[in-house]
Scaffold this motif. Structure first.
Motif, mmCIF file in Angstrom:
data_model
loop_
_atom_site.group_PDB
_atom_site.id
_atom_site.type_symbol
_atom_site.label_atom_id
_atom_site.label_comp_id
_atom_site.label_asym_id
_atom_site.label_seq_id
_atom_site.Cartn_x
_atom_site.Cartn_y
_atom_site.Cartn_z
ATOM 1 N N GLY A 1 2.234 78.629 -2.818
ATOM 2 C CA GLY A 1 2.534 80.024 -2.558
ATOM 3 C C GLY A 1 2.286 80.941 -3.733
ATOM 4 O O GLY A 1 2.975 81.959 -3.895
ATOM 5 N N ILE A 2 1.294 80.600 -4.582
ATOM 6 C CA ILE A 2 0.956 81.442 -5.726
ATOM 7 C C ILE A 2 -0.520 81.813 -5.660
ATOM 8 O O ILE A 2 -1.308 81.164 -4.967
ATOM 9 C CB ILE A 2 1.256 80.753 -7.074
ATOM 10 C CG1 ILE A 2 0.434 79.454 -7.216
ATOM 11 C CG2 ILE A 2 2.748 80.464 -7.221
ATOM 12 C CD1 ILE A 2 0.553 78.791 -8.586
ATOM 13 N N ALA A 3 -0.896 82.866 -6.390
ATOM 14 C CA ALA A 3 -2.293 83.281 -6.440
ATOM 15 C C ALA A 3 -3.109 82.269 -7.248
ATOM 16 O O ALA A 3 -2.574 81.580 -8.116
ATOM 17 C CB ALA A 3 -2.399 84.662 -7.075
ATOM 18 N N GLN A 4 -4.431 82.210 -6.962
ATOM 19 C CA GLN A 4 -5.278 81.262 -7.677
ATOM 20 C C GLN A 4 -5.259 81.520 -9.188
ATOM 21 O O GLN A 4 -5.252 80.588 -9.981
ATOM 22 C CB GLN A 4 -6.720 81.350 -7.158
ATOM 23 C CG GLN A 4 -6.896 80.790 -5.762
ATOM 24 C CD GLN A 4 -8.348 80.728 -5.345
ATOM 25 O OE1 GLN A 4 -9.183 80.167 -6.047
ATOM 26 N NE2 GLN A 4 -8.660 81.330 -4.195
ATOM 27 N N GLY A 5 -5.231 82.802 -9.557
ATOM 28 C CA GLY A 5 -5.221 83.135 -10.980
ATOM 29 C C GLY A 5 -3.979 82.645 -11.696
ATOM 30 O O GLY A 5 -4.011 82.357 -12.896
ATOM 31 N N SER A 6 -2.873 82.516 -10.949
ATOM 32 C CA SER A 6 -1.615 82.057 -11.561
ATOM 33 C C SER A 6 -1.667 80.583 -11.936
ATOM 34 O O SER A 6 -0.889 80.132 -12.783
ATOM 35 C CB SER A 6 -0.446 82.295 -10.604
ATOM 36 O OG SER A 6 -0.272 83.670 -10.341
ATOM 37 N N PHE A 7 -2.572 79.839 -11.307
ATOM 38 C CA PHE A 7 -2.700 78.407 -11.623
ATOM 39 C C PHE A 7 -2.932 78.201 -13.113
ATOM 40 O O PHE A 7 -2.399 77.251 -13.721
ATOM 41 C CB PHE A 7 -3.865 77.808 -10.825
ATOM 42 C CG PHE A 7 -4.157 76.370 -11.149
ATOM 43 C CD1 PHE A 7 -3.488 75.340 -10.494
ATOM 44 C CD2 PHE A 7 -5.095 76.020 -12.124
ATOM 45 C CE1 PHE A 7 -3.747 74.009 -10.794
ATOM 46 C CE2 PHE A 7 -5.368 74.689 -12.431
ATOM 47 C CZ PHE A 7 -4.692 73.686 -11.762
ATOM 48 N N TYR A 8 -3.723 79.099 -13.731
ATOM 49 C CA TYR A 8 -4.135 78.927 -15.134
ATOM 50 C C TYR A 8 -3.026 79.259 -16.126
ATOM 51 O O TYR A 8 -3.204 79.088 -17.327
ATOM 52 C CB TYR A 8 -5.392 79.763 -15.396
ATOM 53 C CG TYR A 8 -6.537 79.318 -14.519
ATOM 54 C CD1 TYR A 8 -7.275 78.180 -14.829
ATOM 55 C CD2 TYR A 8 -6.853 80.013 -13.341
ATOM 56 C CE1 TYR A 8 -8.308 77.751 -14.006
ATOM 57 C CE2 TYR A 8 -7.883 79.594 -12.516
ATOM 58 C CZ TYR A 8 -8.598 78.459 -12.854
ATOM 59 O OH TYR A 8 -9.616 78.031 -12.037
ATOM 60 N N MET A 9 -1.887 79.720 -15.607
ATOM 61 C CA MET A 9 -0.716 79.850 -16.473
ATOM 62 C C MET A 9 -0.095 78.487 -16.741
ATOM 63 O O MET A 9 0.682 78.329 -17.680
ATOM 64 C CB MET A 9 0.328 80.763 -15.808
ATOM 65 C CG MET A 9 -0.124 82.187 -15.575
ATOM 66 S SD MET A 9 1.092 83.145 -14.638
ATOM 67 C CE MET A 9 2.509 83.075 -15.739
ATOM 68 N N PHE A 10 -0.458 77.488 -15.910
ATOM 69 C CA PHE A 10 0.155 76.167 -16.011
ATOM 70 C C PHE A 10 -0.831 75.098 -16.491
ATOM 71 O O PHE A 10 -0.461 74.215 -17.263
ATOM 72 C CB PHE A 10 0.720 75.772 -14.644
ATOM 73 C CG PHE A 10 1.794 76.702 -14.150
ATOM 74 C CD1 PHE A 10 3.123 76.477 -14.456
ATOM 75 C CD2 PHE A 10 1.464 77.831 -13.392
ATOM 76 C CE1 PHE A 10 4.113 77.340 -14.012
ATOM 77 C CE2 PHE A 10 2.448 78.693 -12.952
ATOM 78 C CZ PHE A 10 3.776 78.456 -13.267
ATOM 79 N N PHE A 11 -2.086 75.194 -16.043
ATOM 80 C CA PHE A 11 -3.099 74.209 -16.422
ATOM 81 C C PHE A 11 -4.432 74.919 -16.622
ATOM 82 O O PHE A 11 -4.719 75.909 -15.950
ATOM 83 C CB PHE A 11 -3.246 73.128 -15.338
ATOM 84 C CG PHE A 11 -1.989 72.353 -15.078
ATOM 85 C CD1 PHE A 11 -1.617 71.299 -15.905
ATOM 86 C CD2 PHE A 11 -1.156 72.686 -14.016
ATOM 87 C CE1 PHE A 11 -0.441 70.598 -15.683
ATOM 88 C CE2 PHE A 11 0.012 71.984 -13.788
ATOM 89 C CZ PHE A 11 0.378 70.943 -14.618
ATOM 90 N N ASN A 12 -5.225 74.407 -17.536
ATOM 91 C CA ASN A 12 -6.523 75.015 -17.828
ATOM 92 C C ASN A 12 -7.559 74.716 -16.747
ATOM 93 O O ASN A 12 -8.562 75.427 -16.632
ATOM 94 C CB ASN A 12 -7.047 74.535 -19.179
ATOM 95 C CG ASN A 12 -6.212 75.052 -20.331
ATOM 96 O OD1 ASN A 12 -5.790 76.206 -20.324
ATOM 97 N ND2 ASN A 12 -5.959 74.202 -21.314
ATOM 98 N N SER A 13 -7.342 73.660 -15.985
ATOM 99 C CA SER A 13 -8.292 73.262 -14.948
ATOM 100 C C SER A 13 -7.611 72.291 -14.002
ATOM 101 O O SER A 13 -6.550 71.735 -14.313
ATOM 102 C CB SER A 13 -9.525 72.582 -15.574
ATOM 103 O OG SER A 13 -9.144 71.370 -16.209
ATOM 104 N N LYS A 14 -8.236 72.064 -12.848
ATOM 105 C CA LYS A 14 -7.687 71.065 -11.924
ATOM 106 C C LYS A 14 -7.823 69.668 -12.530
ATOM 107 O O LYS A 14 -7.015 68.780 -12.243
ATOM 108 C CB LYS A 14 -8.377 71.129 -10.568
ATOM 109 C CG LYS A 14 -9.859 70.769 -10.580
ATOM 110 C CD LYS A 14 -10.440 70.780 -9.175
ATOM 111 C CE LYS A 14 -11.905 70.340 -9.176
ATOM 112 N NZ LYS A 14 -12.472 70.290 -7.806
#
Length: 209
Positions: A43-56
């Protein structure tokens, strides 16, 4: 601009990314899992992913570390230091290592499904080196147990760790070895390795060859 999260939200999202990442990676693999697949489930935006990890790939790697730690702990728990070290016990340990690795969907994705090359390309070298160090730290007590019984007593423990890692990396070549004969080949090879290690044991200064 990515949304700002409270510390409680960050902890929840990080935990959720681990859970959804493990589910997606096990089901579809690293290459077929997208950032959108992961963030939509959280339930977060794709851009928010990079606040937690640099890549999948980095998320995959950290989930993999947890999985490998569980496997290492199971192997250490199975080691009975009061038992005599025999060719059979060494062979059984190696076989059990391969069995546990093969039963893990995450490890299987990395080694058997060919995701290893993508991780090597995408991850910083220091992360991969950390993984090598973890392997060494876990295996050293087992190797010391073997060496106390005279098995490869004068060989650097790090070299034995490297040999075991090299055996595991053979899983990358299942197709080249041949899927129909792969399991028998691995078992046969591990039996020869165990026999060779045991044959060169040092008993009171006398090396048996």
């Amino acid at each position: 601009m990515p949304k700002k999260f409270s510390e409680q939200e960050k902890q929840w999202i990080s935990k959720k990314l681990f859970e959804e990442g493990k589910r997606c990676f096990e089901a579809a693999g690293l290459r077929k899992t997208s950032i959108e697949d992961l963030t939509k489930a959280c339930g977060i935006a794709q851009g928010s992913f990079y606040m937690f990890f640099n890549s999948k790939e980095e998320l995959f790697y950290h989930i993999l570390l947890e999985e490998e730690a569980l496997i290492r702990n199971r192997l250490l728990a199975s080691l009975n230091r009061s038992e005599l070290v025999t060719k059979e016990s060494i062979h059984q340990f190696l076989i059990e290592s391969f069995r546990l690795l093969g039963e893990s969907p995450m490890v299987r994705q990395m080694y058997l499904e060919g995701e290893f090359a993508q991780l090597v390309r995408k991850l910083p070298p220091e992360l991969l080196e950390h993984n090598f160090s973890d392997d060494a730290d876990a295996l050293i007590p087992i190797i010391h147990h073997w060496q106390a019984a005279g098995i490869l007593a004068h060989t650097k423990p790090e070299l034995i760790v490297s040999m075991i890692r090299a055996l595991v990396l053979l899983t990358l070549h299942k197709q080249e070895i041949g899927p129909g004969i792969y399991s028998d080949t691995i078992s046969f090879m591990l039996d020869i390795v165990a026999e060779g290690m045991y044959a060169k044991r040092d008993l009171g200064g006398e090396i048996i060859r």
